[in-house]
Scaffold this active site. Structure first.
Site, PDB file in Angstrom:
ATOM      1  N   PHE A   1      -5.685   5.633  -0.303  1.00 54.37           N
ATOM      2  CA  PHE A   1      -4.846   4.527  -0.271  1.00 54.37           C
ATOM      3  C   PHE A   1      -4.860   3.887  -1.635  1.00 54.37           C
ATOM      4  CE2 PHE A   1      -5.535   5.065   4.229  1.00 54.37           C
ATOM      5  CZ  PHE A   1      -4.397   4.740   5.019  1.00 54.37           C
TER       6      PHE A   1
ATOM      7  N   TYR B   1       0.781  -1.270  -0.132  1.00 56.54           N
ATOM      8  CA  TYR B   1      -0.097   0.065  -0.051  1.00 56.54           C
ATOM      9  C   TYR B   1       0.850   1.412   0.230  1.00 56.54           C
ATOM     10  CZ  TYR B   1       1.258   0.358   4.914  1.00 56.54           C
ATOM     11  OH  TYR B   1       2.104   0.478   5.960  1.00 56.54           O
TER      12      TYR B   1
ATOM     13  N   ILE C   1      -8.017   0.640  10.599  1.00 54.88           N
ATOM     14  CA  ILE C   1      -8.921   1.535  10.392  1.00 54.88           C
ATOM     15  C   ILE C   1      -9.883   0.980   9.833  1.00 54.88           C
ATOM     16  CG2 ILE C   1      -7.381   3.562  10.598  1.00 54.88           C
ATOM     17  CD1 ILE C   1      -7.822   3.847   7.440  1.00 54.88           C
TER      18      ILE C   1
ATOM     19  N   PHE D   1       2.320   9.534   3.864  1.00 55.43           N
ATOM     20  CA  PHE D   1       2.369   9.567   5.014  1.00 55.43           C
ATOM     21  C   PHE D   1       2.691   7.967   5.589  1.00 55.43           C
ATOM     22  CE2 PHE D   1      -2.182   9.066   4.732  1.00 55.43           C
ATOM     23  CZ  PHE D   1      -2.306   7.762   5.283  1.00 55.43           C
ATOM     24  N   ASP D   2       2.742   7.262   4.890  1.00 53.76           N
ATOM     25  CA  ASP D   2       3.117   5.724   5.157  1.00 53.76           C
ATOM     26  C   ASP D   2       3.020   4.892   3.565  1.00 53.76           C
ATOM     27  OD1 ASP D   2       4.076   3.707   6.378  1.00 53.76           O
ATOM     28  OD2 ASP D   2       1.792   3.157   7.346  1.00 53.76           O
TER      29      ASP D   2
ATOM     30  N   TYR E   1      -9.006   8.168  11.126  1.00 52.85           N
ATOM     31  CA  TYR E   1      -8.606   8.571  12.561  1.00 52.85           C
ATOM     32  C   TYR E   1      -9.341   9.895  13.172  1.00 52.85           C
ATOM     33  CZ  TYR E   1      -4.563   5.883  11.218  1.00 52.85           C
ATOM     34  OH  TYR E   1      -3.620   4.770  10.713  1.00 52.85           O
TER      35      TYR E   1
END
Length: 353
Positions: free
Chosen positions: A345, A273, A302, A283-284, A328
């Site tokens: 994502f 991902y 999540i 961010f990731d 979040y």
């Protein structure tokens, strides 16, 4: 022209950025000797914030691709891939060695040479070509510091100097040079003048040639960019996607269906991902190596993931757009994820069991 080897190995999930400080040419893209996946891997090139698809390689079908792209000094470039396989780019550096300057110090004009051994015929040719000033041959300009204010042309026969020469007198001088077997010549300042003129002409020719070459290079680069743009547009048109409402406001753009049965709640799924904010900031991510495993529908991730991944097949690819209440929420996940953030994502289901 100097040419040196250039190469880059692109690992999936990583980006390689630089500002070009030395021009180089890409000539080939090839798959690594170790194949991680039999699916297609695309090489992406971003030039000054403009993304392009450089080429796409598929194991067993197209495993290397010849390219011809030159990247110029000062361009801001980024290489990355979409897919699971390592890609090797190769090419060569290209630049011109500096030519010696044609400019000479002003002091060079002061250098002199002895022309006493020059034949009358050669001296005449140099005068006609403008390389020698006849007045210099007769000594004008080398007078001492004594006062010449009362000197006139009648004194020329007395002391051997000529104050000023007319066009007629210059013609007579040329005739005299032809008749004499030897001409006593003073040291004159012509060696560096002739050399400087020759070098200046050479420098002008090289500058003109370099300008023409640069223009052709720019035209070639522009054609390559347009070709890449058309190819990217065609690839985008040929890519068919469909959207799915996964519930709770979670939307999935299905990029690739995958094969076999869909994943069910309670099964462990392995994912690759990239997580981004809506402004594109990453961010990731996990796009290579060991996949991220979790149990689907058990609340280990999540809620937007549990909703958006349910039903995916092996090898399937989706883009999930997840509202903050399914991610979040009001708190966010500082420092990378702000409060009330909608997340995007790009995901791929590697396996489930």
């Amino acid at each position: 022209m100097y040419r040196g080897f250039w190469g880059l190995t692109i690992v999936p999930g990583k980006t390689y950025s630089q500002v070009v400080d030395m021009p180089f040419r890409l000539s080939n893209a090839a798959l690594d000797t170790t194949i991680e996946s039999n699916t297609r891997t695309s090489v992406l090139l971003t030039v000054d914030e403009k993304p392009f698809v450089l080429c796409s390689l598929t194991p067993g079908s197209i495993e290397q691709q010849t390219v011809d792209i030159t990247l110029s000094e000062g361009e801001n470039i980024t290489f990355e891939t979409q897919g699971d396989n390592i890609i090797h780019l190769t090419g060569n550096f290209v630049y011109d060695m500096d030519e010696p300057s044609s400019d000479e110090d002003d002091d060079d004009d002061e250098e002199e040479m002895d022309l006493s051994d020059v034949s009358p015929e050669e001296l005449r040719e140099m005068i006609e070509e403008g390389l020698i000033d006849p007045r210099v041959l007769m000594g004008e300009g080398e007078s001492d510091e004594e006062d010449d204010s009362d000197y006139d042309s009648d004194d020329a026969e007395v002391d051997g100097r000529i104050r000023e020469i007319t066009d007629e007198e210059e013609a007579e001088l040329v005739a005299e040079v032809e008749e004499e077997e030897e001409v006593p010549v003073k040291e004159v300042k012509i060696k560096k003048q002739a050399e400087k003129k020759r070098k200046a002409d050479q420098a002008a020719e090289k500058k003109e040639a370099a300008s023409s070459k640069k223009s052709k290079q720019a035209e070639k680069t522009e054609k390559t960019e347009k070709k890449a743009e058309k190819k990217a547009e065609k690839a985008e048109k040929n890519t068919k996607t469909k959207s799915k409402d996964c519930g709770g406001g979670v939307m999935a753009d299905i990029m690739k269906e995958g094969d076999g049965q869909g994943a069910k709640n309670g099964q462990r799924v392995g994912m690759y991902y990239i997580g981004k904010l809506t402004n594109g900031k990453v961010f990731d991510k996990n796009m290579g190596g060991k996949p991220f495993w979790f149990r689907l529908g058990s609340g280990e991730v999540i809620r937007g993931w549990d909703k958006g991944i349910l039903g995916m097949k092996k090898g399937g690819e989706r883009r999930l757009t997840i509202p903050s209440n399914m991610a979040y929420g009001k708190r966010g996940a500082p420092p990378d994820i702000p409060p009330n953030a909608t997340l995007v994502f790009d995901i791929r289901l590697v396996d489930f069991k």
